[in-house]
Design a protein around this motif. Structure first.
Motif, short mmCIF file in Angstrom:
data_model
loop_
_atom_site.label_atom_id
_atom_site.label_comp_id
_atom_site.label_asym_id
_atom_site.label_seq_id
_atom_site.Cartn_x
_atom_site.Cartn_y
_atom_site.Cartn_z
N ALA A 26 0.88 -1.42 0.31
CA ALA A 26 -0.07 -0.04 0.04
C ALA A 26 1.07 1.14 0.00
O ALA A 26 0.57 2.33 -0.61
CB ALA A 26 -0.82 -0.05 1.19
N LYS A 27 1.93 1.27 0.85
CA LYS A 27 2.77 2.44 0.95
C LYS A 27 3.44 2.86 -0.61
O LYS A 27 3.43 3.77 -0.96
CB LYS A 27 4.03 2.13 1.56
N TYR A 88 -6.07 4.43 7.17
CA TYR A 88 -4.87 3.81 7.08
C TYR A 88 -4.01 4.25 5.71
O TYR A 88 -2.81 4.57 5.88
CB TYR A 88 -5.19 2.22 7.02
N PHE A 89 -4.69 4.26 4.92
CA PHE A 89 -4.08 4.60 3.59
C PHE A 89 -3.80 6.19 3.66
O PHE A 89 -2.70 6.37 3.01
CB PHE A 89 -5.04 4.30 2.25
N ARG A 90 -4.57 6.86 4.37
CA ARG A 90 -4.08 8.25 4.36
C ARG A 90 -2.77 8.43 5.20
O ARG A 90 -1.94 9.19 5.03
CB ARG A 90 -5.39 9.30 4.93
N ALA A 98 6.93 2.15 8.43
CA ALA A 98 7.34 1.88 9.90
C ALA A 98 6.51 2.57 11.06
O ALA A 98 6.95 2.09 12.16
CB ALA A 98 9.20 1.87 9.80
N GLN A 99 6.27 3.66 10.61
CA GLN A 99 5.36 4.51 11.72
C GLN A 99 4.10 4.28 11.88
O GLN A 99 3.60 3.99 12.75
CB GLN A 99 5.68 5.91 11.27
N VAL A 100 3.53 4.06 10.58
CA VAL A 100 1.99 3.85 10.72
C VAL A 100 1.71 2.39 11.14
O VAL A 100 0.80 2.43 11.72
CB VAL A 100 1.83 4.22 9.26
N ALA A 101 2.12 1.35 10.58
CA ALA A 101 1.84 0.20 10.92
C ALA A 101 2.00 -0.29 12.49
O ALA A 101 1.02 -0.67 12.88
CB ALA A 101 2.64 -0.93 10.22
N PRO A 102 3.03 0.20 13.07
CA PRO A 102 2.81 -0.08 14.63
C PRO A 102 1.65 0.72 15.43
O PRO A 102 1.01 -0.03 16.28
CB PRO A 102 4.14 0.26 15.35
N ILE A 103 1.55 1.90 15.06
CA ILE A 103 0.14 2.62 15.71
C ILE A 103 -1.24 1.88 15.18
O ILE A 103 -1.91 1.61 16.12
CB ILE A 103 0.41 4.13 15.25
#
Length: 145
Positions: A26-27, A88-90, A98-103
């Motif tokens: 997705a990234k 999530y996509f936004r 690596a920042q978005v997925a853990p949150i």
């Protein structure tokens, strides 16, 4: 004895692996496109794949065989899923995977809390420690990235 295909840990690990691939794919995929349109494309793919799985497995059910309560909660679940995907996509469009997925994985912590509050589930002291470690780990990974 349970076979591998009927054991929940097998499917949970596959889910985690595919979720990880989702973040990476997705990234890259959202790089040059509106994040909401990217979510739409993803949703169309999921609908097509699920329709094929239901058709090939002969698992379609009559819509009338589903109770009103079931429809209500599945619709609410679908709305929550859609909102989650859009957010999530936004977030992936703006931040690092690596920042978005853990949150995003703080959902594990929230599921545990919601399960206790709304479903009357119980966690042991060890369970609560695990939830705290997941929360702390997710924050540390996100801050590190």
């Amino acid at each position: 004895m349970k076979t591998l295909l009927s054991a929940w840990p097998f499917w949970a690990l596959l889910s985690a692996a595919f979720a990880a691939l989702t973040a990476i794919f997705a990234k890259v995929g959202v790089e040059n496109i509106n994040s909401d349109f990217a979510t739409f494309i993803r949703t169309v793919v999921i609908l097509a794949v699920l329709a094929a799985i239901l058709t090939l497995g002969g698992e379609w059910q009559p819509f009338g065989s589903v109770s009103g309560k079931t429809y209500m909660f599945l619709i609410l679940s679908g709305l929550a899923t859609g909102a989650s995907w859009l957010c999530y996509f936004r977030a992936l469009k703006i931040g690092q995977a690596a920042q978005v997925a853990p949150i995003d994985k703080l959902s594990v912590v929230l599921v545990a809390l919601f399960g206790v509050v709304f479903l009357g589930e119980r966690l042991s002291g060890l369970g609560w420690l695990g939830i705290a470690l997941i929360a702390g780990g997710a924050v540390l990974i996100a801050l590190e990235a």
